[in-house]
Design a protein around this motif. Structure first.
Motif, mmCIF file in Angstrom:
data_model
loop_
_atom_site.group_PDB
_atom_site.id
_atom_site.type_symbol
_atom_site.label_atom_id
_atom_site.label_comp_id
_atom_site.label_asym_id
_atom_site.label_seq_id
_atom_site.Cartn_x
_atom_site.Cartn_y
_atom_site.Cartn_z
ATOM 1 N N ALA A 109 -4.088 7.428 -2.673
ATOM 2 C CA ALA A 109 -3.958 6.068 -2.152
ATOM 3 C C ALA A 109 -3.789 5.074 -3.303
ATOM 4 O O ALA A 109 -4.502 5.152 -4.303
ATOM 5 N N ASP A 110 -2.846 4.173 -3.142
ATOM 6 C CA ASP A 110 -2.655 3.073 -4.089
ATOM 7 C C ASP A 110 -2.577 1.799 -3.257
ATOM 8 O O ASP A 110 -1.594 1.564 -2.555
ATOM 9 N N PRO A 144 -0.836 3.131 -9.905
ATOM 10 C CA PRO A 144 0.272 3.824 -9.250
ATOM 11 C C PRO A 144 0.142 5.346 -9.418
ATOM 12 O O PRO A 144 -0.552 5.834 -10.323
ATOM 13 N N LEU A 145 0.828 6.085 -8.588
ATOM 14 C CA LEU A 145 0.777 7.546 -8.626
ATOM 15 C C LEU A 145 1.167 8.085 -9.994
ATOM 16 O O LEU A 145 0.527 8.996 -10.510
ATOM 17 N N ALA A 189 0.841 -1.181 0.000
ATOM 18 C CA ALA A 189 0.000 0.000 0.000
ATOM 19 C C ALA A 189 0.886 1.245 0.000
ATOM 20 O O ALA A 189 1.953 1.265 0.605
ATOM 21 N N PHE A 190 0.409 2.253 -0.697
ATOM 22 C CA PHE A 190 1.126 3.524 -0.787
ATOM 23 C C PHE A 190 0.140 4.654 -0.556
ATOM 24 O O PHE A 190 -0.923 4.695 -1.178
ATOM 25 N N PHE A 191 0.475 5.551 0.359
ATOM 26 C CA PHE A 191 -0.333 6.735 0.625
ATOM 27 C C PHE A 191 0.576 7.954 0.554
ATOM 28 O O PHE A 191 1.712 7.909 1.036
ATOM 29 N N ALA A 192 0.074 9.047 -0.023
ATOM 30 C CA ALA A 192 0.806 10.312 -0.070
ATOM 31 C C ALA A 192 -0.180 11.429 0.222
ATOM 32 O O ALA A 192 -1.287 11.441 -0.321
#
Length: 189
Positions: free
Chosen positions: A16-17, A50-51, A1-4
């Motif tokens: 959010a990814d 993805p971002l 998980a990726f959050f920015a």
């Protein structure tokens, strides 16, 4: 998980990814008690991008599958994508001094992204950047950061527990109009 997450002056957002195939249990409807012999709730799957892919999504696609289409999209989302394109081109995030340059490029960006002329108002770009000419301070506002941080915290819990439908895939909040919206930046429906 990726959050920015990012907080700029009177607006903030997060991305959010949760991967190509995130499985979750949707919320129970109506809050009614479930009988012992009832069918177990079925898991659903959400697809994220993805971002990098989200930042190159066309503005017109943000209205896909939404009541009212692209006209109901939070304009901060387009301002975010406009600023991301500026950052890719110039190697740095835009500042208040760059607002005139960004505003000059809005018409071309609207055409390139498939929305009608005048769709992105100058005020949205100024709100996102925090231009002093727009009577907005150029510093982070704790209340704005708290609102978006609270919602981001809920999303982190959803990601960990797999309970509840997650935000797909961006959230934007502006203190100017006290509006927070979930926007889909490039995720397939």
């Amino acid at each position: 998980a990726f959050f920015a997450a990012d907080c700029r002056s009177s607006s903030a957002n997060f991305f959010a990814d949760l991967g190509a195939s995130f499985s979750y249990l949707p919320h129970k409807s109506g809050g009614k008690e479930v009988a012992d012999d009832a069918q177990p709730q079925q898991r659903e799957t959400a697809t994220f991008v993805p971002l990098r892919a989200a930042l190159s999504a066309p503005w017109s696609a943000m209205g896909d599958g939404r009541d009212g289409g692209v006209r109901r999209v939070n304009k901060l989302a387009a301002a975010y994508l406009l600023c991301a394109a500026f950052e890719r081109t110039n190697g740095r995030p835009p500042s208040a001094a760059d607002v005139p340059t960004l505003v000059e490029g809005v018409a071309a960006a609207e055409v390139a992204n498939g929305v009608k002329a005048g769709w992105l108002p100058v005020a949205a770009v100024e709100d996102f950047i925090g231009d002093a000419a727009a009577r907005v301070v150029r510093y982070e506002m704790p209340a704005v950061a708290a609102v978006v941080g609270g919602i981001l915290g809920q999303e982190l819990l959803r990601a960990v527990t797999g309970k509840g439908e997650p935000v797909r895939n961006a959230f934007f909040f502006s203190m100017t109009n006290s509006q927070g919206t979930i926007e889909n930046l490039g995720c397939p429906r």
